[in-house]
Enzyme design. Structure first.
Site, short mmCIF file in Angstrom:
data_model
loop_
_atom_site.label_atom_id
_atom_site.label_comp_id
_atom_site.label_asym_id
_atom_site.label_seq_id
_atom_site.Cartn_x
_atom_site.Cartn_y
_atom_site.Cartn_z
N PRO A 197 0.82 -1.22 0.00
CA PRO A 197 0.00 0.00 0.00
C PRO A 197 0.85 1.27 0.00
O PRO A 197 0.51 2.26 -0.66
CB PRO A 197 -0.81 -0.11 1.30
CG PRO A 197 -0.84 -1.57 1.63
CD PRO A 197 0.46 -2.13 1.13
N CYS A 383 -18.91 27.31 28.44
CA CYS A 383 -19.79 27.89 27.42
C CYS A 383 -21.24 27.44 27.66
O CYS A 383 -21.85 27.86 28.63
CB CYS A 383 -19.29 27.60 26.02
SG CYS A 383 -19.86 28.87 24.87
N HIS A 509 -13.97 29.66 26.25
CA HIS A 509 -13.42 28.30 26.17
C HIS A 509 -11.95 28.33 26.59
O HIS A 509 -11.07 28.50 25.74
CB HIS A 509 -13.49 27.78 24.73
CG HIS A 509 -14.87 27.54 24.24
ND1 HIS A 509 -15.44 26.29 24.21
CD2 HIS A 509 -15.81 28.40 23.75
CE1 HIS A 509 -16.67 26.38 23.72
NE2 HIS A 509 -16.92 27.65 23.43
N GLU A 511 -10.14 25.94 27.26
CA GLU A 511 -9.42 24.76 26.73
C GLU A 511 -8.63 25.08 25.46
O GLU A 511 -7.69 24.35 25.12
CB GLU A 511 -10.40 23.60 26.48
CG GLU A 511 -11.36 23.75 25.30
CD GLU A 511 -12.65 24.49 25.64
OE1 GLU A 511 -12.66 25.23 26.64
OE2 GLU A 511 -13.63 24.35 24.89
#
Ligand code: GLN
Length: 533
Positions: A197, A383, A509, A511
């Protein structure tokens, strides 16, 4: 002059091109180079903001307010370098620009075609990253621009990107290299690793006129030199440029593993740049050492509606960074908010009430927030999660039984969460939310101010709804405080209940800003509280 590294992938998707691109960035950065990483996504959406997370996982948001692919999150977490809207491109954006140029009359008299108009626009968007923004010193130009091409070689929609890379490689000579990532499957029945492959994938690339300079072989089993030599020979790639990327228990091990095999050195050699000493990656290795040696766990429940690990990628990574620095392993349990399993909720040391859109699963989030508040479980609402904390408090503490967000119930009499004023006339859905970084002023003496140890912070947003200030006095008098506010618009950005162990909701947010070497203070403190509990 900037140099270019193109990262392509073949055989199958999900090989981790994003992690490889981020690792290349990390390793070159460690050598003192200025780098930036860009992602091209072949889909026709202008940005992933309108995509369901089931399609492509979480939508990541840059500081300048672009909704982007989650790979940009990996780039920022690995390198600590902020991306901009130029770092995320899609086929949709490219066609939109070309069509707008055409309507303006920029190409008068010409037939607009994929080659050269679309390919030129792709090249322009790759090379524009080398332009130093006005006002910045000339020596702040990037040394390396790393461009990851989404999708897999052979996809119809990848073709214009490959043609653009072919042209750039031809024009730039040794200043551009192609790193191609493929897969070497292990056939259990035959007891063999198969390189065919990979050979086919490289042939596909070659038939597009691109000779890969470096091959990275993803594999679940160790590849011996015989296999590497075979691939090198069949694919016209130097042996030292055939690198293997074995499955690792931790994505943050990948840069170190790549460095051990000399990936960065091979790239430099191909570009005829002196290799020099191998950087030590001290703080990074310290982080890995903490992870390898952590034996105790901290259990965090993610209360959300997307039963898919990529949907809350930045949140899980932020929790994981924070747990590492507290020398714990984080065990993250997804808790489906559509039918909340209270037994799972009860087992957690802390709960995160996740972001989201629409009504599905919101009642479960409210129920989880109530449980956390009543049982004093550390709880972090992000949020929509923060909005659910607010609604829960309104219903069960303020006694406003029908309190809701107008997103879920347009006719509620107690719209404690409501559409922002400047959203009321918005008719187009795409790219029109409150997006990107905004200032937030922290209330003196609040938990948030203590955690950040700062008065003014900047965090990234992605929402249309907000806390309704008409109710603020009622909330504050009963113990839920607005501890962070946008100084310009007076929007409530953080709520907290100071009498509880750890109960904080953020409209933004956090994060998106936690990185490996700079874990986010809110996640650090949340995990600390969860461990203490
Ligand atoms: N749906 C909510 C809003 O638009 C929250 C969005 C989010 O959680 N990102 O305000």
């Amino acid at each position: 002059m900037s140099k270019y590294i193109f990262v392509t992938g073949g055989v199958v998707s999900s090989l981790g091109k994003g992690i490889i691109s981020a690792s290349i960035g990390k390793l070159l950065q460690a050598r003192g180079y200025r780098i930036t990483i860009q992602k091209f996504d072949p889909y026709i959406n202008i940005d992933p903001g309108t995509l369901n997370p089931y399609e492509h996982g979480e939508c990541y948001v840059t500081a300048d307010g672009m909704e982007t692919d989650l790979d940009l999150g990996h780039y920022e977490r690995f390198t600590g370098i902020q991306s901009t809207r130029h770092n995320s491109q899609t086929t949709g954006r490219i066609y939109q620009a070309v069509i707008e140029n055409e309507r303006r009359g920029d190409y008068l008299g010409h037939t607009i075609q994929v080659v050269p108009h679309i390919t030129d626009e792709i090249k322009r968007r790759i090379q524009q990253l080398s332009i130093v923004p006005e006002g910045e010193p000339a020596n702040s130009a990037y040394d390396f621009i790393i461009t990851e091409i989404g999708g897999t070689i052979g996809d119809i929609e990848s073709a214009p990107f490959l043609e653009a890379i072919r042209q750039l490689k031809w024009e730039l000579g040794k200043d551009a290299v192609c790193v191609h990532l493929t897969y070497v499957p292990y056939l259990k029945a035959a007891g063999e690793l198969k390189t065919k492959p990979t050979q086919h994938s490289v042939k596909d690339l070659q038939s597009a006129g691109i000779q890969p300079d470096i091959l990275i072989l993803r594999t679940e089993q160790h590849l011996d030199d015989h296999i590497r030599r075979k691939v090198a020979g069949f694919c016209n790639v130097d042996l030292e440029c055939v690198i293997q990327s074995e499955d690792l228990p931790d994505i943050y091990e990948v840069p170190v593993n790549m460095q051990k095999q000399g990936l960065d050195a091979a790239i430099l050699r191909k570009m005829e740049i002196p290799v020099g000493e191998t950087p030590k990656l001290g703080p990074w290795n310290h982080f890995l050492e903490l992870r390898r040696t952590a034996s105790e766990v901290v259990r965090i429940g993610l209360v959300g509606k997307y039963d898919l690990q990529d949907a809350y990628k930045s949140i899980s990574e932020s929790l994981s960074h924070a747990a590492t620095y507290h020398h714990r392993k984080v065990v993250i349990t997804f808790i489906n908010s559509e039918h909340l399993d209270m037994k799972l909720v009860e087992k957690q040391d802390g709960l995160v009430i996740c972001p989201g859109f629409g009504k599905r699963g919101t009642e479960g989030k409210i129920q989880a927030a109530q449980y956390a508040r009543e049982h004093d479980i550390p709880c972090f609402g992000i949020c929509l999660g923060m909005q659910m904390m607010v609604i829960e408090f309104a219903r069960n503490v303020l006694g406003l039984k029908d309190a809701d967000s107008t997103e879920m119930n347009e006719n509620t009499k107690n719209n404690v969460i409501d559409l922002m004023e400047d959203q009321k006339n918005v008719s187009q859905i795409g790219g029109t939310m409150r997006l990107g970084a905004y200032n937030c002023e922290l209330m003196e003496g609040s938990r948030a101010a203590v955690i950040y140890d700062e008065q003014l912070i900047r965090e990234r947003h992605r929402h249309r709804y907000e806390f309704n200030n008409a109710y603020l006095d009622q909330f504050e008098s009963k113990g839920m405080k607005a501890s962070g506010k946008n100084p310009d618009a007076d929007l409530v950005e953080i709520v907290e209940i100071p009498t509880l162990r750890w109960y904080i909701g953020t409209q933004f947010h956090p994060e998106y800003q936690s990185t490996v070497l700079q874990p986010h203070p809110l996640f650090m403190d949340f995990i600390k509280a969860a461990i203490k509990k």
